[in-house]
Scaffold this active site. Structure first.
Site, PDB file in Angstrom:
ATOM      1  N   ASP A  52      23.536  -9.837 -58.184  1.00  0.00           N
ATOM      2  CA  ASP A  52      24.548  -8.944 -58.723  1.00  0.00           C
ATOM      3  C   ASP A  52      23.981  -8.447 -60.060  1.00  0.00           C
ATOM      4  OD1 ASP A  52      27.126  -8.102 -57.859  1.00  0.00           O
ATOM      5  OD2 ASP A  52      28.095  -9.272 -59.442  1.00  0.00           O
ATOM      6  N   HIS A  58      30.751  -1.252 -65.511  1.00  0.00           N
ATOM      7  CA  HIS A  58      30.905  -1.262 -64.046  1.00  0.00           C
ATOM      8  C   HIS A  58      32.381  -1.221 -63.626  1.00  0.00           C
ATOM      9  CE1 HIS A  58      30.566  -2.913 -59.862  1.00  0.00           C
ATOM     10  NE2 HIS A  58      29.593  -2.022 -59.875  1.00  0.00           N
ATOM     11  N   LYS A  97      22.034  -5.506 -56.576  1.00  0.00           N
ATOM     12  CA  LYS A  97      23.185  -4.755 -56.049  1.00  0.00           C
ATOM     13  C   LYS A  97      24.222  -4.565 -57.146  1.00  0.00           C
ATOM     14  CE  LYS A  97      25.390  -8.981 -54.413  1.00  0.00           C
ATOM     15  NZ  LYS A  97      26.388  -9.160 -55.466  1.00  0.00           N
ATOM     16  N   GLU A 104      31.354  -0.850 -56.073  1.00  0.00           N
ATOM     17  CA  GLU A 104      31.337  -2.300 -55.908  1.00  0.00           C
ATOM     18  C   GLU A 104      30.495  -2.581 -54.668  1.00  0.00           C
ATOM     19  OE1 GLU A 104      30.979  -5.051 -56.864  1.00  0.00           O
ATOM     20  OE2 GLU A 104      32.919  -6.007 -57.214  1.00  0.00           O
TER      21      GLU A 104
HETATM   22  C1  VGL Z   1      30.622 -11.517 -56.639  1.00  0.00           C
HETATM   23  C2  VGL Z   1      32.603 -11.120 -57.685  1.00  0.00           C
HETATM   24  C3  VGL Z   1      32.060 -10.054 -58.369  1.00  0.00           C
HETATM   25  C4  VGL Z   1      29.838 -12.380 -55.707  1.00  0.00           C
HETATM   26  C5  VGL Z   1      30.052 -10.447 -57.304  1.00  0.00           C
HETATM   27  O1  VGL Z   1      28.607 -12.464 -55.876  1.00  0.00           O
HETATM   28  O2  VGL Z   1      30.436 -13.003 -54.806  1.00  0.00           O
HETATM   29  N1  VGL Z   1      31.904 -11.836 -56.819  1.00  0.00           N
HETATM   30  N2  VGL Z   1      30.782  -9.723 -58.157  1.00  0.00           N
HETATM   31 ZN    ZN Z   2      29.805  -8.358 -59.502  1.00  0.00          ZN
END
Ligand code: VGL
Ligand code: ZN
Length: 187
Positions: A52, A58, A97, A104
């Site tokens: 992430d 964001h 990502k 998202e």
């Molecule tokens: C994630 C919440 C926000 C994850 C990523 O990696 O599961 N969860 N961004």
């Molecule tokens: Zn995230």
């Protein structure tokens, strides 16, 4: 099964999701330790890391109306893979990502490496047929990554001891769901 080409995908084992991080998840450091153990027990398997990796504005952050506190902001410690896993990191096998402020992306399948290759593309180039998935969080990125791998035609095995979660109930509900979809779960 034994003669299938295999690879390991490690999802978001990065500091902001670990104990003390801004989006600290349950069972997170245990997941890192178990992931490391699994990697060490399977020498020679390619290990692909999903990260992430967000800009500071964001859309998933509360200030922009999203559900999450700021996390995994590019350039911060919180966006880094845990030190214990660094010996296994190869730069071309790291997939980022959530880099676009407007999007998202919970699936590692949306991740791209420095050469702009996708996770699926590189798994295919590696000849992978069976993918072991570990990481954080079960209900979000692990679920979406595992489902997308399955849809793309890979066999998927989830390593239960190597998972961390936002919410333990959510984790417990997600596991049987993924099993029903055809994902194997082993501990
Ligand atoms: C994630 C919440 C926000 C994850 C990523 O990696 O599961 N969860 N961004
Ligand atoms: Zn995230």
């Amino acid at each position: 099964m034994n003669n299938l080409q295999k690879a390991i995908v490690v999802v978001d084992e990065i500091y902001d999701f670990l104990k003390g991080g801004s989006l600290e998840c349950g069972h997170s450091l245990e997941a890192v330790a178990s992931t490391r153990e699994f990697i060490e027990k399977h020498p020679g398997l390619p290990v692909l890391f999903v990260c992430d990796h967000h800009p500071s504005d964001h859309c998933s952050f509360a200030a922009q109306g999203g559900p999450w506190p700021p996390h995994c902001v590019a350039g911060t410690r919180g966006s880094q893979i845990h030190d214990d896993l660094l010996p296994f990191v190869q730069e071309e096998l790291v997939f980022y990502k959530g880099c676009n402020p407007e999007l998202e992306q919970y699936s590692g399948f949306d991740g791209r490496n420095g050469a702009d290759q996708s996770l699926g593309e590189v798994l295919q180039l590696l000849g992978a047929e069976l993918v072991y998935v570990t990481g954080i969080a079960t209900e979000y990125c692990v679920k979406n990554t595992a489902e997308d791998l399955l849809k793309a035609g890979f066999k998927v095995t989830l390593l239960e001891d190597c998972l961390g979660w936002v919410d333990s109930e959510g984790h417990k509900q997600t596991i049987p769901l993924l099993k029903e979809e055809g994902i194997k779960v082993i501990s």
